[in-house]
Design a protein around this motif. Structure first.
Motif, PDB file in Angstrom:
ATOM      1  N   UNK A 123      33.130  82.937  63.177  1.00  0.00           N
ATOM      2  CA  UNK A 123      33.810  81.640  63.240  1.00  0.00           C
ATOM      3  C   UNK A 123      35.215  81.753  62.666  1.00  0.00           C
ATOM      4  N   UNK A 124      35.345  82.464  61.562  1.00  0.00           N
ATOM      5  CA  UNK A 124      36.667  82.663  60.964  1.00  0.00           C
ATOM      6  C   UNK A 124      37.585  83.421  61.923  1.00  0.00           C
ATOM      7  N   UNK A 125      37.072  84.445  62.568  1.00  0.00           N
ATOM      8  CA  UNK A 125      37.878  85.206  63.534  1.00  0.00           C
ATOM      9  C   UNK A 125      38.272  84.341  64.725  1.00  0.00           C
ATOM     10  N   UNK A 126      37.369  83.475  65.181  1.00  0.00           N
ATOM     11  CA  UNK A 126      37.672  82.586  66.301  1.00  0.00           C
ATOM     12  C   UNK A 126      38.809  81.631  65.952  1.00  0.00           C
ATOM     13  N   UNK A 127      38.723  80.983  64.789  1.00  0.00           N
ATOM     14  CA  UNK A 127      39.789  80.058  64.382  1.00  0.00           C
ATOM     15  C   UNK A 127      41.105  80.793  64.165  1.00  0.00           C
ATOM     16  N   UNK A 128      41.037  81.989  63.617  1.00  0.00           N
ATOM     17  CA  UNK A 128      42.258  82.772  63.419  1.00  0.00           C
ATOM     18  C   UNK A 128      42.889  83.129  64.761  1.00  0.00           C
ATOM     19  N   UNK A 129      42.072  83.523  65.729  1.00  0.00           N
ATOM     20  CA  UNK A 129      42.590  83.885  67.053  1.00  0.00           C
ATOM     21  C   UNK A 129      43.212  82.677  67.749  1.00  0.00           C
ATOM     22  N   UNK A 130      42.579  81.525  67.644  1.00  0.00           N
ATOM     23  CA  UNK A 130      43.136  80.314  68.259  1.00  0.00           C
ATOM     24  C   UNK A 130      44.470  79.956  67.610  1.00  0.00           C
ATOM     25  N   UNK A 131      44.518  79.996  66.285  1.00  0.00           N
ATOM     26  CA  UNK A 131      45.772  79.701  65.588  1.00  0.00           C
ATOM     27  C   UNK A 131      46.872  80.682  65.943  1.00  0.00           C
ATOM     28  N   UNK A 132      46.525  81.955  66.029  1.00  0.00           N
ATOM     29  CA  UNK A 132      47.513  82.974  66.388  1.00  0.00           C
ATOM     30  C   UNK A 132      48.008  82.751  67.818  1.00  0.00           C
ATOM     31  N   UNK A 133      47.117  82.392  68.722  1.00  0.00           N
ATOM     32  CA  UNK A 133      47.507  82.120  70.103  1.00  0.00           C
ATOM     33  C   UNK A 133      48.456  80.938  70.206  1.00  0.00           C
ATOM     34  N   UNK A 134      48.174  79.884  69.457  1.00  0.00           N
ATOM     35  CA  UNK A 134      49.064  78.715  69.471  1.00  0.00           C
ATOM     36  C   UNK A 134      50.425  79.096  68.912  1.00  0.00           C
ATOM     37  N   UNK A 135      50.428  79.851  67.829  1.00  0.00           N
ATOM     38  CA  UNK A 135      51.699  80.267  67.215  1.00  0.00           C
ATOM     39  C   UNK A 135      52.530  81.104  68.188  1.00  0.00           C
ATOM     40  N   UNK A 136      51.894  82.076  68.824  1.00  0.00           N
ATOM     41  CA  UNK A 136      52.609  82.965  69.755  1.00  0.00           C
ATOM     42  C   UNK A 136      53.092  82.181  70.975  1.00  0.00           C
ATOM     43  N   UNK A 137      52.279  81.250  71.467  1.00  0.00           N
ATOM     44  CA  UNK A 137      52.668  80.452  72.631  1.00  0.00           C
ATOM     45  C   UNK A 137      53.911  79.622  72.330  1.00  0.00           C
ATOM     46  N   UNK A 138      53.926  78.964  71.189  1.00  0.00           N
ATOM     47  CA  UNK A 138      55.094  78.144  70.828  1.00  0.00           C
ATOM     48  C   UNK A 138      56.336  79.005  70.638  1.00  0.00           C
ATOM     49  N   UNK A 139      56.163  80.138  70.024  1.00  0.00           N
ATOM     50  CA  UNK A 139      57.306  81.025  69.806  1.00  0.00           C
ATOM     51  C   UNK A 139      57.841  81.553  71.133  1.00  0.00           C
TER      52      UNK A 139
END
Length: 140
Positions: A66-82
């Motif tokens: 679950x921690x890895x899933x939330x981290x991956x989603x957050x990282x994806x959002x960050x990279x997408x915005x950047x």
């Protein structure tokens, strides 16, 4: 020393004597030794400890997932915005470059044609100034 007549012997009740003997007997008994076990391992305890360990590993794995899933989603959002921000900046830079090139090459030619058309009021090879005066007087 010569013994004289026997003196009076003190007496006590029988129950008190029985209690004293029982108390003394209890105090003198050796402590009981732990039961002798065989050299074979306790399989029930081992099975219980292994099942507890597997349950702890399963819960830990689920929490880590679950921690890895939330981290991956957050990282994806960050990279997408950047990436979106960088793409917008690059598109704006490329658009400005294309506009500047167009203004340098194509715009002067188009402006020159329009100015020539405005100056050619006679529509033939005649005097443009005189044709403009005639159009102005005819207009009113």
């Amino acid at each position: 020393m010569v013994l004289s007549e026997p003196s009076e012997i003190p007496s006590m009740p029988v129950e008190a004597c029985v209690r004293m003997v029982e108390t003394t007997a209890r105090a003198c008994t050796p402590p009981t030794a732990p039961p002798v076990t065989s050299s074979a391992p306790n399989w029930d305890a081992m099975a219980t400890s292994l099942s507890s360990l597997s349950a702890a590993l399963a819960y830990g794995s689920v929490l880590l997932g679950v921690l890895a899933l939330f981290t991956a989603i957050g990282w994806g959002v960050f990279i997408t915005r950047r990436a979106e921000k960088e793409a917008r900046e690059e598109a704006e830079r490329c658009a400005r470059k294309l506009i500047e090139e167009w203004l340098a090459k194509e715009a002067p030619v188009m402006i020159r044609r329009k100015v020539e058309m405005l100056q050619d009021a006679s529509m033939d090879r005649g005097d443009d100034g005189q044709a403009a005066e005639q159009m102005g007087s005819a207009a009113g």
